[in-house]
Design a protein around this motif. Sequence first.
Motif, PDB file in Angstrom:
ATOM      1  N   GLU A 248       1.426  12.754   8.926  1.00 63.45           N
ATOM      2  CA  GLU A 248       1.006  14.131   9.178  1.00 63.45           C
ATOM      3  C   GLU A 248      -0.458  14.323   8.766  1.00 63.45           C
ATOM      4  OE1 GLU A 248       4.743  16.945   8.403  1.00 63.45           O
ATOM      5  OE2 GLU A 248       4.475  15.447   6.832  1.00 63.45           O
ATOM      6  N   ALA A 249      -1.227  14.989   9.613  1.00 59.22           N
ATOM      7  CA  ALA A 249      -2.643  15.197   9.346  1.00 59.22           C
ATOM      8  C   ALA A 249      -2.841  15.914   8.007  1.00 59.22           C
ATOM      9  CB  ALA A 249      -3.269  15.999  10.483  1.00 59.22           C
ATOM     10  N   ASP A 250      -3.616  15.281   7.113  1.00 59.34           N
ATOM     11  CA  ASP A 250      -3.796  15.833   5.769  1.00 59.34           C
ATOM     12  C   ASP A 250      -4.723  14.897   4.998  1.00 59.34           C
ATOM     13  OD1 ASP A 250      -3.565  17.442   3.559  1.00 59.34           O
ATOM     14  OD2 ASP A 250      -1.376  17.367   3.456  1.00 59.34           O
ATOM     15  N   MET A 251      -5.008  15.255   3.741  1.00 58.04           N
ATOM     16  CA  MET A 251      -5.756  14.389   2.830  1.00 58.04           C
ATOM     17  C   MET A 251      -4.758  13.615   1.964  1.00 58.04           C
ATOM     18  SD  MET A 251      -8.762  13.444   1.587  1.00 58.04           S
ATOM     19  CE  MET A 251     -10.022  14.708   1.772  1.00 58.04           C
ATOM     20  N   TYR A 252      -5.032  12.314   1.769  1.00 63.15           N
ATOM     21  CA  TYR A 252      -4.111  11.457   1.031  1.00 63.15           C
ATOM     22  C   TYR A 252      -4.857  10.571   0.045  1.00 63.15           C
ATOM     23  CZ  TYR A 252      -0.648  12.675   4.602  1.00 63.15           C
ATOM     24  OH  TYR A 252       0.202  13.361   5.433  1.00 63.15           O
ATOM     25  N   THR A 253      -4.093  10.037  -0.910  1.00 63.97           N
ATOM     26  CA  THR A 253      -4.548   8.969  -1.787  1.00 63.97           C
ATOM     27  C   THR A 253      -3.785   7.708  -1.408  1.00 63.97           C
ATOM     28  OG1 THR A 253      -4.986  10.488  -3.629  1.00 63.97           O
ATOM     29  CG2 THR A 253      -4.736   8.159  -4.164  1.00 63.97           C
ATOM     30  N   ALA A 254      -4.506   6.636  -1.087  1.00 67.00           N
ATOM     31  CA  ALA A 254      -3.897   5.345  -0.764  1.00 67.00           C
ATOM     32  C   ALA A 254      -4.096   4.417  -1.956  1.00 67.00           C
ATOM     33  CB  ALA A 254      -4.517   4.751   0.492  1.00 67.00           C
ATOM     34  N   ALA A 255      -3.023   3.796  -2.420  1.00 70.05           N
ATOM     35  CA  ALA A 255      -3.078   2.947  -3.609  1.00 70.05           C
ATOM     36  C   ALA A 255      -2.541   1.566  -3.293  1.00 70.05           C
ATOM     37  CB  ALA A 255      -2.281   3.570  -4.751  1.00 70.05           C
ATOM     38  N   LEU A 256      -3.186   0.548  -3.869  1.00 67.91           N
ATOM     39  CA  LEU A 256      -2.833  -0.858  -3.631  1.00 67.91           C
ATOM     40  C   LEU A 256      -2.158  -1.454  -4.854  1.00 67.91           C
ATOM     41  CD1 LEU A 256      -3.159  -3.518  -1.906  1.00 67.91           C
ATOM     42  CD2 LEU A 256      -5.308  -3.852  -3.156  1.00 67.91           C
ATOM     43  N   SER A 257      -1.101  -2.231  -4.615  1.00 65.13           N
ATOM     44  CA  SER A 257      -0.415  -2.957  -5.680  1.00 65.13           C
ATOM     45  C   SER A 257      -0.043  -4.347  -5.184  1.00 65.13           C
ATOM     46  CB  SER A 257       0.858  -2.213  -6.116  1.00 65.13           C
ATOM     47  OG  SER A 257       1.587  -2.980  -7.059  1.00 65.13           O
ATOM     48  N   CYS A 258      -0.030  -5.321  -6.097  1.00 67.87           N
ATOM     49  CA  CYS A 258       0.444  -6.663  -5.750  1.00 67.87           C
ATOM     50  C   CYS A 258       1.926  -6.832  -6.044  1.00 67.87           C
ATOM     51  CB  CYS A 258      -0.355  -7.717  -6.509  1.00 67.87           C
ATOM     52  SG  CYS A 258      -2.010  -7.933  -5.837  1.00 67.87           S
TER      53      CYS A 258
ATOM     54  N   VAL B  95       0.859  -1.178   0.000  1.00 69.76           N
ATOM     55  CA  VAL B  95       0.000   0.000   0.000  1.00 69.76           C
ATOM     56  C   VAL B  95       0.896   1.229   0.000  1.00 69.76           C
ATOM     57  CG1 VAL B  95      -1.700   1.351   1.284  1.00 69.76           C
ATOM     58  CG2 VAL B  95      -1.922  -1.141   1.161  1.00 69.76           C
ATOM     59  N   TYR B  96       0.664   2.132  -0.954  1.00 72.45           N
ATOM     60  CA  TYR B  96       1.403   3.383  -1.074  1.00 72.45           C
ATOM     61  C   TYR B  96       0.486   4.537  -0.686  1.00 72.45           C
ATOM     62  CZ  TYR B  96       5.039   0.945  -3.779  1.00 72.45           C
ATOM     63  OH  TYR B  96       6.043   0.101  -4.188  1.00 72.45           O
ATOM     64  N   LEU B  97       1.073   5.552  -0.092  1.00 76.52           N
ATOM     65  CA  LEU B  97       0.314   6.718   0.354  1.00 76.52           C
ATOM     66  C   LEU B  97       0.892   7.965  -0.311  1.00 76.52           C
ATOM     67  CD1 LEU B  97      -2.043   7.159   2.370  1.00 76.52           C
ATOM     68  CD2 LEU B  97      -0.319   7.820   4.059  1.00 76.52           C
ATOM     69  N   TYR B  98       0.009   8.787  -0.885  1.00 78.59           N
ATOM     70  CA  TYR B  98       0.410  10.007  -1.604  1.00 78.59           C
ATOM     71  C   TYR B  98      -0.346  11.198  -1.023  1.00 78.59           C
ATOM     72  CZ  TYR B  98       2.051   6.504  -4.893  1.00 78.59           C
ATOM     73  OH  TYR B  98       2.675   5.409  -5.450  1.00 78.59           O
ATOM     74  N   GLN B  99       0.344  12.307  -0.836  1.00 80.91           N
ATOM     75  CA  GLN B  99      -0.303  13.505  -0.322  1.00 80.91           C
ATOM     76  C   GLN B  99      -1.254  14.075  -1.373  1.00 80.91           C
ATOM     77  OE1 GLN B  99       3.413  15.567   1.128  1.00 80.91           O
ATOM     78  NE2 GLN B  99       2.192  15.821   2.991  1.00 80.91           N
ATOM     79  N   GLY B 100      -2.447  14.451  -0.912  1.00 81.83           N
ATOM     80  CA  GLY B 100      -3.457  14.986  -1.807  1.00 81.83           C
ATOM     81  C   GLY B 100      -4.467  13.929  -2.219  1.00 81.83           C
TER      82      GLY B 100
END
Length: 323
Positions: free
Chosen positions: A278-288, A232-237
């Motif tokens: 850090e408190a914010d909005m993120y996009t969480a993405a899943l990869s195998c 699982v990757y996390l991206y700001q925004g």
Amino acid sequence: MKTAITTTAALVSISLLAACGGGSSGELEPQMASFSLGVSDAPVNGAKAVMVCFSEIELTGNGVGSQSFTIGDDDVAAEANDNCRDGQGNLLPNTRGIDLLLLDGAKSEALITGAEFAAGNYGQLRLEIAEGSYVELEDGMREPLRVPSNELKLGGVTLSAGGTFNYTLEFDLRKAMVNPPGQDGYLLKPTGLRLVDNSEVGHLEGQVDEGLLITNSCTVAPADASLPVATVYLYQGADRPLAELSDNGGNNTYQPYASTNVYFDGVSEYNYSIGFIEADMYTAALSCDVADDPEQADAIEFLQAQNVTIAASATAVTLDFTE
């Protein structure tokens, strides 16, 4: 998780002279703040242990000279710690060895607690890393773990007079730990390390449906539960497009803020967690795709992404990936 070691630094004595009327002067007491620092980690593939030996914490750039705390300088911190040894097997004094792989998600271990530092705006926090640090591989072999110049240099902190401040250093080893070709052992870089104020962070956890993994020909129910099945990757925004997401070594539009592995619990669940965000909005993405070399772009295929808001809270936000 190991039991946290509590340490208390000696007060830093600073004499300030102030002019008073007819040329007289008085000695003012320094304004102090309480500072605590813990460490945490996001897991890395291929290792059973990542032992880092800390020896000194230094705050610089406050206009009053650097303020430092040496591990073991007080009675409590002098308790035995046999994790850090030199090449001859001798115990290294004034060191604190911490296995980062025991500290995933919202877990952390205290490095110093309640140390008194002069209040002020410090431009940089430095961690001196002693010899004796190592990576234990899955086959039981140990490789040395080095840090450039034996020092990790991080961002600054502001300590207001009379305040109590709790920080955590999050080691994202999927970004920070590399195995350079032709060099002995592993290298720990400041890339991927986050120094965060505990009052301004939250945590993320969740599960991945087995059906989603099966549909996308991902690994399911491995015999060895220590092997990751997905990431699982996390991206700001929010609303970051899948096609523009980068892996840890890539150069696509959006670089990962953090990443972690998804593990089978040995029964029926596939879990992941990311701590100290850090408190914010993120996009969480899943990869195998679980292989991700932080030194180069890898072919990572993302299956889906979701928006998630992280609030400053000790309670983790739950985000599941479903079909």
